[in-house]
Design an enzyme around this catalytic site. Structure first.
Site, mmCIF file in Angstrom:
data_model
loop_
_atom_site.group_PDB
_atom_site.id
_atom_site.type_symbol
_atom_site.label_atom_id
_atom_site.label_comp_id
_atom_site.label_asym_id
_atom_site.label_seq_id
_atom_site.Cartn_x
_atom_site.Cartn_y
_atom_site.Cartn_z
ATOM 1 N N ASP A 160 42.463 71.753 84.897
ATOM 2 C CA ASP A 160 43.247 71.413 83.715
ATOM 3 C C ASP A 160 44.694 71.063 84.032
ATOM 4 O OD1 ASP A 160 40.866 72.213 82.634
ATOM 5 O OD2 ASP A 160 41.762 73.336 80.995
ATOM 6 N N GLU A 185 36.556 65.033 80.805
ATOM 7 C CA GLU A 185 35.798 65.894 79.900
ATOM 8 C C GLU A 185 36.198 65.561 78.472
ATOM 9 O OE1 GLU A 185 37.295 69.682 81.856
ATOM 10 O OE2 GLU A 185 37.778 70.115 79.766
#
Length: 886
Positions: A454, A527
């Protein structure tokens, strides 16, 4: 005669003994026959547990890999299904907070006497004390980290008889926190298993070497791009001297048994060294017209074979063989936000989904193959794995089937916070990186490695450490610092993004996000998802009690995600607003499949429509659920393919006709490396009463791996409030290559962009599809034939709409006999289809013969407006008011 027979037997025995003593490569994977027990239940010391005489009468029998809970489940310790309702909460056990023993007795064949014996631990989660034959050979300060390959020389501890290995595993501490262990983490996917996947999560092996060994072969390819006529191969391998004396050896190599090369190597005592063969020094490594590994749909995933052998004197000391692919993967930035990946000189639009293993890390080779087959059937070409590394069999399947893999470290716990790591954690992280590079670097399927998920590593020295290891070990593929759009202080922008959404958004979202701030069609979305994927009724009743089958129940919400994703409320509001208020669970589920279908299809279509202009890839979050869940999957835990699956499959057809929601345009996307001319595109618009309101056709051509803009749908008078669009693409021979149905309405979805967050853009208005519930009924006739039946069974099912209105969203099921369960897994060539009046469609149905359990198949259809009374052939589900009501 008896004398001669005795001589022959003696000679045969001598030959067998000689052959065994000359065996060049020995590997014993310690898979079965393990014993497992809690150190609370049996507090015996490691010195005793690792003795052959130790009694394990009340210990559990397990196979490795296994976590603690997986082992307990295999031994039926629990009297309940942990996936049913909220039973998962009952798994909490105070013994899980303490160490567990894993014990295995093994015997080496006499042919390995005198060789160096190496114990290879690959996947201890999280740390362990390791005992062998009563001796502590490594403690928990040395053995830690689930992604490390740790090799221990145990030669001096091995006996000629039984050897007893005892591994005392200490489960991870708080891996989801900022200061926990560098273990397996899940973030907001699911509830955490209470053992935190503590146990042995990959292979334990015994390997032997005769003085010198060779490991980790690497074959790297360079082409003279754009030509792939000649492959320039470089070969590397790690050579280790396991003795205390200098050794002069020869490293011999062969490729496909034809191309041969060798090099003399001098090794110091106990030295490990990388040995390289370059195409400049070894001209035979410049191969003309080689077999080339291509990703799925770009060509055949051809594999080659390398064999390396170490010769000490006149003896073969050790050999190793591996498959590899002749292929070159590179990447480049097409703008500051978008990275394009290139395979063998060809840009590739990457479309796939994110892998998740079973929540208890249970592995099945059969299940892995089934899932990779489903991925291929959806026309995906990439699987992403966020810190959930699989085993060699999984990657072998990806090599075999041409499935690219994107993998790397994980969010969102301790792995994501290197700024908090002490020296010990840094050591674990760097040792993990080294192990992974050695493990993955020669796998044809590996496309890229991510040093962060992330965000880039928050400590620049950690990223520099990773990059140094990756360069030293010659990882041959692109390396990214992160899966998101952040900028690394060390390596700059990754050229990918993960800006959401992760929650329901309508189909128009993807084409109308023009801000380049959210999930719209730009960059490489690593994603992204329109949120929930609601399984069909047949799956739901396996894990949610029937009295809880409603989207407000606690059991329902328990099987969603966690944190911001603990309900399906956003999806439910959209469904009730767009399709009409759900009256029963089956009514809700039928609508849910339509909403899942349209949302996931639109996402993938939008990214394909803009490929290489601003988009380069998209990964659906996720591919599968680690347990029976209601969000983020393309097929459910039971491998049932429902609305999401077939929306995905439709959107990624290699040659595909589609509708642009933004431009009101018909387009063709070609994902093949082939030009097409003389294609015919046909568009038909139907009112819900079956009236044909518009039809138009055009001849088009489309170049390889590109898009053809065909024509816009004009304004049409006299449309019903909801209407249907049928698109068909045919080739010059008249074969139908793609049929694609859309439903649209005069009242359209509206988005409130100003209130967007990292995971959702809310709606300010909803399309009105409620009239679909009251469409005039139409009969659908069905018949089928069996066209193949051996290991696999293939049926041809013919569906014909004999009425005067469109048969909307026809769903075909294959059962194990009438009233039986669905045959799973199963491949349908298409499903959730619509049929124009008079239209006939052939659906091919394929499954492993054994999965029908010896029962003849029973086919059943349903549709939103099926007239059961007039339908013929097979079985047809009864509906009221267009949809199931109970």
């Amino acid at each position: 005669m008896k004398k001669y027979l005795l001589i022959v037997c003696c000679l045969l025995f001598i030959w067998q003994s000689y052959g065994q003593s000359r065996k060049e490569n020995f590997q014993m994977i310690l898979k079965d026959d393990w014993k497992m027990q809690s150190a609370i239940t049996d507090p015996s010391a490691g010195e005793k547990v690792s003795q052959d005489s130790f009694k394990t009468k009340r210990w559990y029998n397990v196979s490795v890999p296994t976590t603690i809970i997986a082992g307990l489940l295999a031994n039926k310790v629990y009297s309940f299904d942990p996936f049913y309702g909220q039973n998962f909460k009952k798994l909490n056990d105070p013994r899980l907070d303490h160490p567990w023993w894993f014990r295995r007795v093994f015997e080496l064949p006499s042919s390995q006497n005198g060789k160096t014996v190496i114990l290879r631990l690959h996947g201890i989660n999280y740390k362990a004390n390791v005992w062998l034959n009563g001796v502590l050979i490594a403690d928990s300060s040395q053995i830690k980290g689930p992604f490390r390959i740790i090799q221990i020389d145990v030669t001096k501890h091995i006996t000629n008889g039984n050897n007893t290995l005892a591994i005392e595993v200490l489960r991870p501490f708080n891996p989801d926190g900022e200061n926990g262990d560098l273990a397996i983490d899940y973030a907001d996917w699911i509830h955490y298993p209470p053992d935190y996947n503590g146990g042995i999560v990959n292979n334990i092996e015994i390997k032997t070497y005769n003085k010198v060994g060779v490991q980790y072969p690497l074959v790297t390819t360079k082409f003279d791009l754009p030509s792939i006529h000649i492959a320039h191969l470089s070969v590397d391998a790690l050579v280790t001297n396991y003795t205390g004396k200098e050794q002069d050896v020869i490293l011999e190599g062969t490729i496909d048994g034809k191309i041969k090369f060798e090099q003399k190597v001098h090794l110091k005592p106990n030295e490990s060294r990388n040995v390289s063969f370059s195409p400049a020094d070894y001209p035979q490594l410049n191969i003309t017209d080689p077999k080339i590994w291509w990703p799925w749909q770009y060509g055949k995933p051809e594999l080659n074979r390398i064999k390396l052998a170490i010769l000490t004197g006149n003896e073969v000391s050790n050999t190793i063989e591996e498959d590899f692919g002749i292929r070159e993967i590179t990447s480049k930035m097409i703008d500051t936000a978008s990275r394009m990946f290139i395979v063998n000189g060809e840009p590739i639009m990457l479309r796939g989904a994110a892998w998740s293993p079973d929540i208890f890390q249970r592995r099945s080779e059969e299940r892995q193959e089934q899932e990779v087959s489903l991925v291929r059937d959806m026309h995906m070409n990439i699987i992403r794995s966020e810190g959930k590394l699989e085993d060699d069999h999984f990657y072998d399947l990806c090599d075999k089937y041409g499935m690219l893999v994107m993998t790397g470290y994980m969010c969102c716990g301790t792995w994501q916070h290197p700024e908090n790591w002490d020296a010990d954690k840094r050591k674990v992280a760097m040792a993990s990186d080294s192990s992974i590079m050695y493990w993955f670097r020669n796998k044809a399927c590996m496309m890229t490695w991510l040093n962060g998920s992330d965000m880039p590593p928050t400590d620049s020295s950690v990223e520099r450490g990773y990059l140094n290891i990756e360069k030293t070990l010659k990882y041959p593929n692109p390396i990214l610092s992160t899966a998101n759009e952040g900028k690394s202080k060390v390596s700059g922008y990754s050229g990918v993004k993960m800006a959401g959404p992760y929650e329901w958004v309508p189909p128009i979202y993807w084409e109308t996000d023009t801000t380049h701030r959210y999930g719209g069609m730009y960059s490489f979305a690593t994603e992204i998802s329109p949120g929930p994927s609601i399984p069909p009724y047949e799956s739901l009743i396996k894990f949610i009690p029937k009295d809880s089958l409603w989207y407000t129940s606690a059991d329902w919400q328990y099987h969603c995600g966690t944190h911001d994703f603990g309900t399906t409320n956003v999806f439910n509001t959209a469904l009730n607003s767009r399709y009409g208020q759900a009256s029963t669970i089956k009514n809700y589920l039928a609508k849910a499949q339509a909403q899942n279908y349209e949302a996931h299809r639109a996402m993938m279509e939008a990214y394909g429509l803009n490929k290489y202009h601003t988009t380069t890839g998209i990964v659906q979050w996720m591919l599968s659920n680690p347990w029976p869940g209601l969000i983020w999957h393309t097929y459910d835990y039971y491998l049932y393919p429902a609305g999401t699956y077939f929306g995905m499959k439709k959107s990624m057809e290699p040659l595909h006709v589609m509708y642009s929601y933004r431009d009101n345009e018909v387009d063709v996307t070609n994902s093949l490396l082939q030009n097409f001319t003389d294609l015919t595109v046909q568009a038909d618009v139907y009112n819900l009463d079956g009236t044909l309101k518009y039809n138009h056709s055009a001849q088009i051509a489309v170049s390889k791996d590109s898009i053809a803009k065909c024509f816009k749908i004009p304004a049409i008078d006299g449309l019903s409030d909801t209407y249907l669009l049928r698109l068909q693409l045919s080739d010059k021979g008249g074969s139908v290559r793609s049929i694609n149905w859309y439903w649209s309405a005069k009242t359209m979805d509206k988005l409130n962009w100003q209130k967007s967050t990292w995971y959702i853009t809310p709606q300010s208005g909803y399309a009105d599809y409620s009239a679909l519930q009251t469409m005039p009924k139409t009969p659908v006739n069905m018949n089928f034939s069996t066209i193949a039946s051996k290991d696999s069974t293939i049926h041809q099912v013919i569906l014909t709409n004999t009425g005067k209105t469109v048969a909307f969203f026809v769903h075909l099921r294959a059962l194990k006999g009438k009233d039986g369960d669905d045959i799973l897994p199963v491949i349908f060539s298409d499903n959730y289809i619509s049929l124009a009046p008079g239209e006939r469609r052939i659906i091919k149905v394929t499954y492993a013969t054994k999965d029908a359990h010896g029962v003849p198949p029973y086919f059943i259809t349903s549709a939103w407006n099926l007239d059961v009374a007039l339908s013929k052939g097979g079985d047809h589900t009864a509906f009221e008011n267009g949809l199931p009501v109970n």
